[in-house]
Design an enzyme around this catalytic site. Structure first.
Site, short mmCIF file in Angstrom:
data_model
loop_
_atom_site.label_atom_id
_atom_site.label_comp_id
_atom_site.label_asym_id
_atom_site.label_seq_id
_atom_site.Cartn_x
_atom_site.Cartn_y
_atom_site.Cartn_z
N PHE A 123 0.87 -1.18 0.00
CA PHE A 123 0.00 0.00 0.00
C PHE A 123 0.91 1.23 0.00
CE2 PHE A 123 -4.58 0.94 1.27
CZ PHE A 123 -5.13 -0.05 0.49
N GLN A 236 -8.11 14.30 4.07
CA GLN A 236 -7.49 13.42 3.07
C GLN A 236 -8.38 13.27 1.84
OE1 GLN A 236 -6.68 8.93 3.66
NE2 GLN A 236 -4.69 9.93 3.60
N HIS A 238 -8.64 11.09 -1.18
CA HIS A 238 -8.09 9.85 -1.73
C HIS A 238 -7.85 10.09 -3.21
CE1 HIS A 238 -7.69 5.66 -2.86
NE2 HIS A 238 -7.75 5.30 -1.59
N LEU A 252 -15.25 5.16 -4.07
CA LEU A 252 -13.83 4.84 -3.94
C LEU A 252 -13.34 3.75 -4.90
CD1 LEU A 252 -11.50 5.79 -1.99
CD2 LEU A 252 -11.67 3.52 -1.04
N GLU A 255 -7.04 1.71 -2.93
CA GLU A 255 -5.60 1.80 -3.15
C GLU A 255 -5.00 0.43 -3.42
OE1 GLU A 255 -3.83 4.47 -0.40
OE2 GLU A 255 -1.84 3.59 -0.58
N ARG A 286 -0.85 9.28 -0.11
CA ARG A 286 -2.07 9.74 -0.78
C ARG A 286 -2.06 11.23 -1.09
NH1 ARG A 286 -6.60 6.19 2.55
NH2 ARG A 286 -6.06 4.25 1.49
N HIS A 351 -12.11 11.81 1.51
CA HIS A 351 -12.11 10.43 2.01
C HIS A 351 -12.02 10.30 3.52
CE1 HIS A 351 -11.49 6.15 1.68
NE2 HIS A 351 -10.31 6.22 2.27
N ARG A 386 -2.83 10.54 6.60
CA ARG A 386 -2.94 9.15 7.08
C ARG A 386 -2.45 8.18 6.02
NH1 ARG A 386 -6.79 4.84 6.45
NH2 ARG A 386 -8.11 6.17 5.16
C1 LIG Z 1 -14.72 3.14 0.56
C2 LIG Z 1 -13.77 3.21 1.71
C3 LIG Z 1 -12.75 2.29 1.81
C4 LIG Z 1 -11.86 2.35 2.88
N1 LIG Z 1 -10.88 1.41 2.96
C5 LIG Z 1 -10.05 1.42 4.03
C6 LIG Z 1 -9.04 0.41 4.18
O1 LIG Z 1 -8.91 -0.48 3.35
N2 LIG Z 1 -8.24 0.46 5.24
C7 LIG Z 1 -8.34 1.44 6.20
O2 LIG Z 1 -7.57 1.42 7.16
N3 LIG Z 1 -9.30 2.40 6.10
C8 LIG Z 1 -10.15 2.41 5.05
N4 LIG Z 1 -11.13 3.37 4.95
C9 LIG Z 1 -11.32 4.28 6.08
C10 LIG Z 1 -12.04 3.56 7.21
O3 LIG Z 1 -13.00 2.69 6.68
C11 LIG Z 1 -12.75 4.53 8.16
O4 LIG Z 1 -11.88 5.54 8.53
C12 LIG Z 1 -13.19 3.77 9.40
O5 LIG Z 1 -13.96 2.66 9.05
C13 LIG Z 1 -13.95 4.66 10.36
O6 LIG Z 1 -14.43 3.83 11.40
P1 LIG Z 1 -15.17 4.43 12.67
O7 LIG Z 1 -15.56 3.29 13.50
O8 LIG Z 1 -14.34 5.50 13.27
O9 LIG Z 1 -16.46 5.15 12.06
P2 LIG Z 1 -17.63 4.60 11.11
O10 LIG Z 1 -17.38 3.25 10.59
O11 LIG Z 1 -17.90 5.72 10.18
O12 LIG Z 1 -18.86 4.45 12.10
C14 LIG Z 1 -19.49 5.57 12.66
C15 LIG Z 1 -20.68 5.08 13.47
O13 LIG Z 1 -21.19 6.19 14.20
C16 LIG Z 1 -22.60 6.23 14.05
N5 LIG Z 1 -23.02 7.61 14.26
C17 LIG Z 1 -22.57 8.72 13.66
N6 LIG Z 1 -23.18 9.79 14.17
C18 LIG Z 1 -24.03 9.33 15.11
C19 LIG Z 1 -24.97 9.95 15.97
N7 LIG Z 1 -25.15 11.26 15.99
N8 LIG Z 1 -25.71 9.17 16.79
C20 LIG Z 1 -25.56 7.83 16.78
N9 LIG Z 1 -24.69 7.20 16.01
C21 LIG Z 1 -23.94 7.94 15.17
C22 LIG Z 1 -22.86 5.69 12.67
O14 LIG Z 1 -24.18 5.26 12.54
C23 LIG Z 1 -21.85 4.55 12.66
O15 LIG Z 1 -22.40 3.44 13.31
C24 LIG Z 1 -12.00 3.35 3.87
C25 LIG Z 1 -13.03 4.27 3.77
C26 LIG Z 1 -13.90 4.21 2.68
C27 LIG Z 1 -14.97 5.24 2.56
#
Ligand SMILES: Cc1cc2nc3c(=O)[nH]c(=O)nc-3n(C[C@H](O)[C@H](O)[C@H](O)COP(=O)(O)OP(=O)(O)OC[C@H]3O[C@@H](n4cnc5c(N)ncnc54)[C@H](O)[C@@H]3O)c2cc1C
Length: 578
Positions: A123, A236, A238, A252, A255, A286, A351, A386
């Site tokens: 990556f 960021q 992407h 997306l 990568e 990135r 992203h 990142r």
């Molecule tokens: C298409 C894509 C591919 C990616 N691929 C990778 C990868 O291969 N490797 C990597 O390291 N990262 C990757 N990322 C980044 C990574 O997926 C995210 O940064 C990470 O999953 C964020 O996780 P999180 O648990 O912080 O938040 P999220 O998974 O965004 O979860 C947020 C949660 O909070 C809840 N929520 C939000 N606001 C409220 C509220 N007011 N009240 C109640 N609930 C709420 C939502 O419902 C959800 O359940 C990718 C991102 C995308 C978009």
């Protein structure tokens, strides 16, 4: 006085958000003996994390024996341009392999090497092949595994429930208020500790890879409660999102495509990364690749739909279909492009938020007693940029730590008690969006905000564009005071939800633009056309945003370093100079 129908619950720890970070935090809190509640805006398993594709960064050294936590730490520091929280980067690099192995013990299945160890892929910005993965559907397996573990832990789950306020008693957080999307009714949680795990805020920009849930709720809730946000200027983009057809712009293109050997070319057929980063080429960080693509397009070497070409057609069909199955399907179904034969057209897409709630890396504690945060809604770990794969590992490492930190805090905290007046006030805000006098349309305001952030606070910034963005944000802030849902219906009313989301997005956008205005240099994902170089002062400072008496305060704070890591950091700086 509060609605008689308001539901009330009491927990030691309330986790807001059920993505990877929230699930991991809830598991840890419950394992620490805390009565734990978990709330999410949509259904369990649908959080943004499920969309993650490429993999989880963890220095196992399975396919590159010379890999170890120190190299992972150094790569993270280099990518962050050395202004991240050094100790957080250390904890992350040291603990990621254990957190991934734990997932395996809970039933997660990763792709294997021929000798049955976890396979690891290349990556951008990672010195060695480091990302464990499940094809290009890593997030799905990660969420599935954590969800399974959560429902078998002692955690109460509240789905389709949006938290709109944190509630404090004196200086400490004592709970949260929200509403149920499917019923339109109100709900109150009293809690000794609250963990924010609400993800990012990509919806502030027009072109984004983010899911509809990512409105920066946690960032805004924390800000309103008195916590500090850090590194908000670093967004960021992407390098590779779809640029065509119109309905999927920004979606997306992982990568992993470049990790598997994908080549970037401009419309003239030139492998242009040779000019921008001849050492790393497509596997540069990135920030560098996104700027390169943006520049190629701006200078007239873009494709018909305003992107560049990303080509894997030189790889064996089998490799493409087994290592990148989602990308193969995505392009075939959405754009009619068979990527084993033709190149993809790609361009940058908003992203990930490097910035977020400033926390103590050891425990996830913010500066507000009782308030913790983890995952993408936090800042500090990633600094100016990142590395791909570091988010999934970040949320495993710091999700566990925040859950434990919150449980420990709860063990010594007083019983929480929320006053009726606080509930009545939170209710009144939501009811007003439905029943107040006719006012502004939230969808219109949102579109105007996205257009301004995309045009004036995107990959390249300038004092003039940032001033223009801030003027728009200020105007929208005034208009948002009268924002109203077009229908008074309470059940599944997206317009109602957007009224609240908009307030959050305006806070995030202002924080990003103000921090970007203050940073008079270019570093990582922050590129100022009027300050194109690194600046020594800013190389030693983060920018912190907090709510003041007279509005938003934005000021520099020295980077949080750690003396025992100086040797590793200096060695990497020296190596990059050569
Ligand atoms: C298409 C894509 C591919 C990616 N691929 C990778 C990868 O291969 N490797 C990597 O390291 N990262 C990757 N990322 C980044 C990574 O997926 C995210 O940064 C990470 O999953 C964020 O996780 P999180 O648990 O912080 O938040 P999220 O998974 O965004 O979860 C947020 C949660 O909070 C809840 N929520 C939000 N606001 C409220 C509220 N007011 N009240 C109640 N609930 C709420 C939502 O419902 C959800 O359940 C990718 C991102 C995308 C978009």
């Amino acid at each position: 006085m509060p609605d008689v129908d308001v539901e009330r619950y009491q927990y030691d720890v309330l986790v807001i958000g059920a993505g990877g970070a929230g699930l991991r935090a809830a598991i840890a809190a419950a394992e620490h003996g805390a009565r734990t509640g978990l709330v999410c805006k949509s259904l369990l398993g649908k959080a943004h994390t499920v969309m993650a594709e490429g993999g989880v960064a963890a220095a196992f050294g399975n396919v590159a024996a010379e890999d170890n936590w120190q190299v992972h730490f150094q790569d993270t520091m280099f990518s962050a341009k050395y202004i991240n929280n050094w100790h957080m980067a250390e904890l992350h690099a040291r603990e990621a392999p254990d957190r991934v192995s734990e997932l395996e013990q809970w039933g997660g299945i990763f792709d294997r090497t021929p000798d049955r160890r976890m396979d690891q892929r290349a990556f951008g910005g990672h010195t060695h092949r480091r990302l464990v993965h499940i094809g290009d559907r890593t997030g799905l397996e990660l969420i599935r595994t954590l969800q399974d573990k959560t429902v078998h832990s002692d955690v109460d789950v509240f789905m389709e429930c949006t938290i709109t306020r944190l509630i404090k008693s004196g200086d400490r957080v004592c709970g949260a208020f929200g509403y149920r999307r499917a019923a339109g009714t109100f709900i109150v949680f009293e809690a000794k500790a609250v963990v924010l795990a609400t993800g990012g805020a990509g919806r502030c920009w027009k072109i984004t890879s983010n899911s509809g849930e990512n409105a920066g709720d946690g960032h805004a809730l924390a800000y309103e409660a008195g916590a500090e946000l850090v590194d908000m200027e670093f967004i960021q983009f992407h390098p590779t999102g779809m640029v065509w057809p119109p309905g999927v712009i920004g979606l997306l293109v992982t990568e992993a495509v470049r990790g598997e050997g994908g080549i970037l070319r401009n419309a003239e057929g030139e492998r242009f990364m040779e000019r921008y980063d001849p050492k790393r080429l497509e596997l540069s960080t990135r920030d560098v690749v996104a700027r390169a693509i943006y520049t190629e397009v701006r200078e007239g070497r873009g494709t018909p739909h305003g992107g560049v070409f990303l080509d894997v057609s030189h790889l064996p069909d089998d490799t493409v279909k087994t290592r990148l199955p989602s990308m193969y399907d995505q392009f075939l179904e959405l754009a009619g492009v068979d990527i084993t034969r033709e190149p993809m057209e790609v361009g940058p897409t908003c992203h990930y938020m490097m910035g977020g709630v400033s926390v103590d890396g050891e425990t996830g504690a913010s500066r507000v007693p009782g308030l913790f945060a983890t995952g993408e809604c936090t800042g500090g770990m990633n600094g100016a940029n990142r590395l791909g794969g570091n988010s999934l590992s970040d949320l495993l490492v710091f999700g566990k730590r925040a859950g434990e930190g919150a449980a420990d805090h709860a063990a010594g905290a007083p019983e929480p008690a929320i006053e009726d007046a606080a509930i009545a006030d939170a209710e009144a805000e939501l009811v007003d969006y439905l029943e107040g006098p006719a006012g502004e349309d939230p969808y219109e305001l949102h579109a105007e905000l996205q257009a301004a952030m995309q045009a004036d606070c995107g990959i390249f910034r300038h004092s003039e564009t940032l001033a223009a963005a801030l003027a728009v944000i200020e105007g929208l802030g005034r208009r948002a005071a009268t924002v109203r849902a077009s229908s008074p219906e309470r059940v599944y009313n997206n317009g109602w939800q957007l009224c609240r989301d908009l307030r959050n997005m305006l806070i995030i956008s202002e924080a990003v633009a103000r921090a970007a205005q203050l940073r008079h240099e270019s570093r990582g994902a922050h590129s100022r056309l009027d300050y194109p170089d690194f600046d020594d002062y800013w190389g030693e400072h983060n920018i912190v945003v907090r709510k003041g008496e007279d509005g938003m305060q934005v000021e520099p704070r020295p980077v949080i370093k750690a003396a025992h890591l100086t040797e590793l950091v200096d060695a990497r700086k020296e190596a990059e100079r050569v």
